[in-house]
Each structure stands twice: as C-alpha cells, then as structure tokens.
Scaffold this motif. Structure first.
Motif, mmCIF file in Angstrom:
data_model
loop_
_atom_site.group_PDB
_atom_site.id
_atom_site.type_symbol
_atom_site.label_atom_id
_atom_site.label_comp_id
_atom_site.label_asym_id
_atom_site.label_seq_id
_atom_site.Cartn_x
_atom_site.Cartn_y
_atom_site.Cartn_z
ATOM 1 N N UNK A 181 73.554 53.328 26.823
ATOM 2 C CA UNK A 181 73.135 54.662 26.183
ATOM 3 C C UNK A 181 71.640 54.067 24.733
ATOM 4 N N UNK A 182 71.161 55.910 25.023
ATOM 5 C CA UNK A 182 70.363 55.399 23.879
ATOM 6 C C UNK A 182 70.054 57.223 23.635
ATOM 7 N N UNK A 183 70.133 57.146 22.051
ATOM 8 C CA UNK A 183 69.588 58.514 21.506
ATOM 9 C C UNK A 183 68.814 58.089 20.011
ATOM 10 N N UNK A 184 67.624 59.155 19.947
ATOM 11 C CA UNK A 184 67.099 58.679 18.140
ATOM 12 C C UNK A 184 67.599 60.340 17.741
ATOM 13 N N UNK A 185 67.273 59.550 16.187
ATOM 14 C CA UNK A 185 67.672 60.247 15.407
ATOM 15 C C UNK A 185 67.264 60.245 14.604
ATOM 16 N N UNK A 197 80.645 57.546 17.752
ATOM 17 C CA UNK A 197 80.836 56.429 17.704
ATOM 18 C C UNK A 197 81.913 56.793 18.480
ATOM 19 N N UNK A 198 82.777 58.539 18.572
ATOM 20 C CA UNK A 198 84.015 58.781 19.620
ATOM 21 C C UNK A 198 83.135 58.923 21.364
ATOM 22 N N UNK A 199 81.823 59.227 21.323
ATOM 23 C CA UNK A 199 81.164 59.201 22.384
ATOM 24 C C UNK A 199 80.823 58.339 23.152
ATOM 25 N N UNK A 200 80.350 57.024 22.488
ATOM 26 C CA UNK A 200 80.261 56.048 23.223
ATOM 27 C C UNK A 200 81.752 55.411 23.408
ATOM 28 N N UNK A 201 82.806 55.768 22.807
ATOM 29 C CA UNK A 201 84.238 55.132 23.385
ATOM 30 C C UNK A 201 84.394 55.708 24.929
ATOM 31 N N UNK A 202 83.656 57.292 24.784
ATOM 32 C CA UNK A 202 84.847 57.761 25.379
ATOM 33 C C UNK A 202 83.180 57.440 26.770
ATOM 34 N N UNK A 210 85.364 53.537 36.449
ATOM 35 C CA UNK A 210 84.249 53.766 37.587
ATOM 36 C C UNK A 210 84.183 51.711 37.612
ATOM 37 N N UNK A 211 84.044 50.854 37.169
ATOM 38 C CA UNK A 211 83.753 49.552 37.288
ATOM 39 C C UNK A 211 82.166 50.074 37.043
ATOM 40 N N UNK A 212 81.236 50.012 36.144
ATOM 41 C CA UNK A 212 80.061 50.329 35.624
ATOM 42 C C UNK A 212 79.979 50.542 34.394
ATOM 43 N N UNK A 213 79.734 49.205 33.502
ATOM 44 C CA UNK A 213 80.077 48.507 32.223
ATOM 45 C C UNK A 213 79.415 49.444 31.423
ATOM 46 N N UNK A 214 78.353 50.071 30.270
ATOM 47 C CA UNK A 214 78.512 49.944 29.518
ATOM 48 C C UNK A 214 77.873 48.748 28.415
ATOM 49 N N UNK A 215 76.563 48.845 28.885
ATOM 50 C CA UNK A 215 76.364 47.556 27.615
ATOM 51 C C UNK A 215 76.115 47.453 26.252
ATOM 52 N N UNK A 216 75.322 48.361 26.220
ATOM 53 C CA UNK A 216 75.114 49.088 24.383
ATOM 54 C C UNK A 216 75.117 50.161 24.230
ATOM 55 N N UNK A 217 75.098 50.656 23.327
ATOM 56 C CA UNK A 217 74.942 52.181 23.076
ATOM 57 C C UNK A 217 73.588 51.782 21.786
ATOM 58 N N UNK A 218 72.236 52.279 21.641
ATOM 59 C CA UNK A 218 71.238 52.433 20.692
ATOM 60 C C UNK A 218 71.092 53.601 20.262
ATOM 61 N N UNK A 219 71.245 53.319 18.936
ATOM 62 C CA UNK A 219 70.667 54.282 17.830
ATOM 63 C C UNK A 219 68.758 53.987 17.640
ATOM 64 N N UNK A 227 71.778 49.231 17.050
ATOM 65 C CA UNK A 227 73.006 48.568 18.635
ATOM 66 C C UNK A 227 74.366 48.655 18.063
ATOM 67 N N UNK A 228 75.153 48.967 18.535
ATOM 68 C CA UNK A 228 76.408 48.972 19.632
ATOM 69 C C UNK A 228 76.772 47.587 19.120
ATOM 70 N N UNK A 229 76.303 46.947 19.908
ATOM 71 C CA UNK A 229 76.624 45.876 20.459
ATOM 72 C C UNK A 229 76.081 44.497 19.706
ATOM 73 N N UNK A 230 75.240 44.648 19.351
ATOM 74 C CA UNK A 230 74.903 44.340 18.073
ATOM 75 C C UNK A 230 75.943 43.570 16.695
ATOM 76 N N UNK A 231 76.324 44.798 16.503
ATOM 77 C CA UNK A 231 77.384 45.221 15.002
ATOM 78 C C UNK A 231 78.343 45.081 14.839
ATOM 79 N N UNK A 232 78.770 44.521 17.279
ATOM 80 C CA UNK A 232 80.007 43.445 16.974
ATOM 81 C C UNK A 232 80.621 45.095 17.257
ATOM 82 N N UNK A 233 80.596 46.096 17.323
ATOM 83 C CA UNK A 233 81.967 47.400 17.652
ATOM 84 C C UNK A 233 82.159 47.041 19.001
ATOM 85 N N UNK A 234 81.358 46.860 20.081
ATOM 86 C CA UNK A 234 81.753 47.100 21.149
ATOM 87 C C UNK A 234 83.473 45.722 21.500
#
Length: 234
Positions: A181-185, A197-202, A210-219, A227-234
């Motif tokens: 996932x990626x969205x801009x600010x 954060x809520x949307x990412x977890x949802x 669905x067995x379709x993993x979300x690998x990261x969410x980037x702002x 990166x949510x993954x780099x920040x260890x929030x995943x």
C-alpha cells in the motif's frame, strides 16, 4: 551599409550568440544551461520590457528556484506572470510532465521489490509533485516483481479514501501473491495519523483472511518516505 538596429539588452537577438539559450544548448550542450535558460527556450519570447530569460528567471524566483515546486503550479498560477499566456503555461507544464514520465520507463528486471527504497523509487513517477492525496497499491507476484501499479483512491489535500473491497478485488483479479500500500502526504508529514494506522491494520487483517499478505504500507512525500514495515509496526 550601416545596420540601424539599436542594441537592446532585453532582446535575446542582440546578445552574443554563445549567450543565447538555443545557440548555447546547441554548442555547449543541455547541461550548460540554467533552469531559467531551459524554460526560456520553452516560452520562446518575452515581453516589451523583459527577455524570455528574464521572464523565466522571474518564474523560477517565484518558486524559490525549485523545479519540483514549479511542477506543482497550475496553468492558472503560471498565467499570473506577465508574458505567460495559456499556450506558454501549458508548454512549460507539459515539458515538466514529460520529464517525470521519463523515469516511468523502467526495465522489467529492475522492478523487483526488495526493500522500502525500491517501493519509493517505483512510486516516484506516479506521486511526485502531487498537490492532493492519492492511494495506490502495488501488486506483486511470488518473486516480488511488480505486476501492476494502480490508483485505488483519490482525495484532497489532507485525506484520501481507500476501499478495502476494491483493493482486494483488484489483487484477486490480477492473481497477485502479495500487495504493498502507498499513499502520499502533500504536506510532507512523515508521521502516520491514527487513521493511517487503523486503515493499515484493517487492510492487513483482510489480507490474512484472503491469504494475500500486505507487505508494507508507505507514506510518500517528495522529500522522503515512511515505511510501516521499516518502523516495525508490522
């Protein structure tokens, strides 16, 4: 016979040939020209009081001599400058858009996502200079190659909607093995909001079902990313 044309420092034709933008481009190469000189070539002519280069310098000064800031202007913004009409404004913005699209031509073998920096580079052609928020999804195969990049949400200056059902419908239809996932600010804010954060977890929870993993969410911002993954929030 005496040439009666008067010397006019505002007229490019009265300059030494090597100082004229087009001639300078031809003889010395594109890198020898300043941003203002390149823009002067695009607009072609100036006003009664200012040469094309003068007009270009005024435009560049208005955006702090920053090409990225210039690319964010609208046709209406550019037309506020004396000597810039509809056609010249469109020409400038069209040239800047071509420059951005150039980086979109990426060899397939280079589109494998191995880290968050790869995601940021992948999204630059789509999100750089955008004045409003957009939500995008990268669809990946089992080898983490990008098979499709799609916009799934378009918002305003401070928010964009993201339909979880549409995201996974797109992923399933294109047989994705995982998504990013990626969205801009546009504000440049790199700290995720509570809504982010809520949307990412949802979306992550839907991916687990669905067995379709979300690998990261980037702002994404023009100056960097979160990166949510780099920040260890995943």
């Amino acid at each position: 016979m005496t040439d009666r044309r008067k010397y006019n420092p505002r007229s490019i034709l009265s300059w030494f040939e090597e100082d004229r933008p087009r001639e300078k481009f031809t003889k010395k190469g594109r890198s020898a020209l300043s941003d203002a000189e390149l823009i002067a070539i695009l607009i072609g002519s100036g006003t009664v009081d200012h040469s094309a280069v003068d007009v270009a310098k005024i435009i560049m000064n208005s955006v702090g001599n920053n090409i990225n800031s210039l690319a964010k202007l609208s046709v209406k913004d550019l037309k506020k400058h004396r000597g810039i009409g509809q056609a010249k404004a469109v020409t400038i913005l069209a040239a800047l858009e071509l420059g951005r699209r150039r980086s979109d031509i990426i060899a397939v073998q280079k589109r494998k996502i191995c880290c968050s920096e790869d995601v940021y580079e992948e999204m630059k052609p789509y999100l750089l200079d955008k004045p409003h928020e957009e939500f995008w999804v990268l669809l990946l195969n089992r080898a983490n190659h990008v098979t499709r990049t799609a916009q799934v949400g378009l918002g305003g200056v401070s928010g964009t909607p993201a339909d979880v059902k549409m995201i996974f419908k797109l992923a399933v239809e294109h047989l994705a093995s995982s998504i990013i996932l990626v969205h801009n600010h546009p504000s440049g804010q790199l700290i995720p909001s509570l809504a982010d954060k809520r949307l990412t977890e949802q979306i992550r929870e839907a991916g687990r079902i669905l067995d379709l993993p979300v690998l990261d969410h980037m702002i994404f911002t023009d100056a960097g990313y979160y990166s949510f993954r780099d920040s260890e929030e995943f």
